[in-house]
Scaffold this motif. Structure first.
Motif, PDB file in Angstrom:
ATOM      1  N   GLU A  26      -4.344   4.447   2.829  1.00 32.24           N
ATOM      2  CA  GLU A  26      -3.156   4.546   3.681  1.00 32.24           C
ATOM      3  C   GLU A  26      -1.898   4.167   2.899  1.00 32.24           C
ATOM      4  N   LYS A  30       1.309   6.561   1.957  1.00 32.78           N
ATOM      5  CA  LYS A  30       2.686   6.141   2.248  1.00 32.78           C
ATOM      6  C   LYS A  30       3.531   6.186   0.977  1.00 32.78           C
ATOM      7  N   THR A  34       6.855   8.476   0.088  1.00 32.09           N
ATOM      8  CA  THR A  34       8.085   7.839  -0.385  1.00 32.09           C
ATOM      9  C   THR A  34       8.547   8.459  -1.688  1.00 32.09           C
ATOM     10  N   ALA A  75       5.971  -0.809  -0.850  1.00 37.42           N
ATOM     11  CA  ALA A  75       4.608  -0.251  -0.872  1.00 37.42           C
ATOM     12  C   ALA A  75       3.818  -0.779  -2.060  1.00 37.42           C
TER      13      ALA A  75
END
Length: 395
Positions: A26, A30, A34, A75
C-alpha cells in the motif's frame, strides 16, 4: 516442546509478514502515485520557467512540487518506520527462537543420556524380555517406540528452529539494506525540497515587486467571474421562462440525468488527464499579496500546453463563446439541474445544442504569454456554486 507450539509459531510468522507485506504494498502504491504527481508538476514547472521570469504560474508549480515532495518524504518515512517495526519483530522472534533452541538441545541431551543408561544396563532386548507378563512386554515395546519417535521429533524441531533462525538473520540483513537505501533517498528528497523552498522564496520576492500588475490581474479575474455568473443567471432565467414541464430539469430525462450526476459525487473524472489544483474553491489569501483575499467560484487546474479538455458527464452544451477579460473560450454544459463550466479553452470543438458524452474532448487548454496553461472548472446546481474538488475523483 510440542508440535502445536511450532504450528502456532509458524502461523504467527506467516500472519505477521503477510500483514507487513500488505502495508508495504500500500505504501509503495501511494509512493508511486506521488512520484507520478511529481513528474507532472516538474513538466508543468519546466513550461512556466521557459519565460525566464517569475510568474504566478511558476509559483503554483513550485508550490505543487513542494507539496508532492513533502508527501513523498512522508511516504519514505512511513516505509522506514515499517522496516523498523519489522526488524524489531525479527529481533524478538530471533531471541525467542534462540532460547527455544537451547531448551530443545537440553531436552534432547537428557533424552540421549537416559537412553544410554538403559542401554548400558541391559539393552533394549533385555529390557523387553525381562517383562513379567505379556501385557508388560507390549507396554515396554510401545514405550520404546514412543521414545524413538520422540527423539526423531526432537531432532526435527531442532532443525526447524535452526532453519527459522537462519531465515530471520537473512531477512534482517535484507531489511537493513532496504532501510539504508530509503534513508539515502530521504536525504536526497530533503535536499530537493529545500532547494524548491529557496526557489519559492525568490519567486515570491520577485512577484512582490510587481504588486500593481498582480492587482490588475486580480481585478480582471473578478470581472471575468462576474461575467460568467451573469451568463449562467441568464441561462437559468431563460430556462425558467419555459413552461414548467418543458424545462430540462423537470423532464423525465432531465430528472434521471440530475439523479445520476448527483450519484457520481466524488467519482466524476477530471476534465484534464494531467495537472493539479493551482487555486482552490472559495475565499483564500493571494499567494503573494497576503493582505488580499480572492474568491473562486470553482477551481483552477494548471496543466501542460495543448492538454485536451474533456466533458466530465453526459449533457448538452448550453453555451460556447468568449467572455470579456478572458483570453480563452467558455463552454457550459447542462446535466439536468446541474451545470459544469469549462473556461480558458482554445480550439473548441462543440457548439450550443450539442449532446456530449463523458470523456468527450471539447477543446484544449489555452496557454497565455507567460507559458501558463490553466483552465477553470465550475460545478453549479441551479445558481448555487458547488466545490468541484469534492465532485471529482481523487488523483
Amino acid at each position: 516442546m510440542c508440535k502445536g507450539y511450532f504450528f502456532i509459531l509458524i502461523i504467527f510468522l506467516t500472519s505477521f509478514f503477510s500483514v507487513t507485506a500488505q502495508n508495504k504494498a500500500e505504501l509503495q502504491e501511494k509512493k508511486k502515485r506521488t512520484l507520478q504527481k511529481i513528474n507532472e508538476a516538474e513538466n508543468i514547472l519546466k513550461q512556466t520557467t521557459k519565460q525566464k521570469k517569475s510568474t504566478l504560474g511558476q509559483l503554483s508549480a513550485i508550490n505543487q512540487q513542494i507539496k508532492t515532495r513533502s508527501q513523498l518524504i512522508s511516504a519514505i518515512e512511513s516505509e522506514i518506520d515499517l522496516l523498523d517495526s519489522e526488524i524489531s519483530e525479527i529481533d524478538l522472534l530471533y531471541d525467542a527462537l534462540d532460547s527455544d533452541l537451547e531448551n530443545l538441545k537440553e531436552e534432547y541431551a537428557r533424552m540421549i543420556y537416559g537412553l544410554s543408561k538403559n542401554n548400558s544396563s541391559y539393552g533394549k532386548l533385555a529390557f523387553l524380555f525381562s517383562a513379567e507378563s505379556f501385557n508388560q512386554f507390549l507396554m515396554r515395546m510401545k514405550y520404546l517406540q514412543q521414545y524413538s519417535e520422540a527423539r526423531k521429533t526432537q531432532v526435527n524441531q531442532i532443525q526447524t528452529v535452526q532453519e527459522l533462525l537462519k531465515e530471520n538473520r537473512l531477512s534482517k540483513q535484507t531489511k537493513r539494506v532496504e532501510q539504508e537505501i530509503l534513508l539515502n533517498e530521504q536525504i536526497a528528497e530533503n535536499e530537493k525540497l529545500q532547494s524548491l523552498k529557496d526557489k519559492q522564496s525568490n519567486v515570491i520576492a520577485e512577484l512582490g515587486e510587481k504588486e500593481n500588475l498582480l492587482i490588475a490581474e486580480i481585478e480582471k479575474n473578478k470581472r471575468a467571474a462576474v461575467e460568467i455568473s451573469n451568463l449562467i443567471d441568464k441561462l437559468i432565467a431563460a430556462e425558467a421562462s419555459k413552461a414548467s414541464d418543458t424545462r430540462v430539469e423537470n423532464t423525465p430525462e432531465g430528472k434521471i440525468l440530475s439523479a445520476s450526476f448527483a450519484e457520481n459525487k466524488n467519482r466524476l473524472p477530471w476534465p484534464v488527464n494531467q495537472g493539479f489544483i493551482s487555486q482552490g474553491f472559495g475565499e483564500q489569501n493571494h499567494p503573494v499579496l497576503r493582505q488580499v483575499v480572492i474568491k473562486n467560484n470553482g477551481i483552477n487546474i494548471q496543466t501542460q500546453a495543448n492538454e485536451s479538455v474533456k466533458v466530465v458527464f453526459d449533457g448538452v452544451v448550453t453555451f460556447e463563446g468568449s467572455v470579456r477579460d478572458m483570453a480563452g473560450s467558455v463552454v457550459i454544459i447542462q446535466h439536468g439541474e446541474y451545470r459544469t463550466v469549462y473556461t480558458n479553452i482554445k480550439n473548441v470543438s462543440v457548439k450550443r445544442g450539442d449532446q456530449v458524452k463523458a470523456g468527450q474532448s471539447i477543446g484544449q487548454v489555452y496557454t497565455n504569454s507567460e507559458g501558463l496553461s490553466e483552465m477553470k472548472f465550475q460545478v453549479r446546481q441551479g445558481a448555487k456554486v458547488l466545490n468541484p474538488e469534492i465532485w471529482l475523483s481523487k488523483k
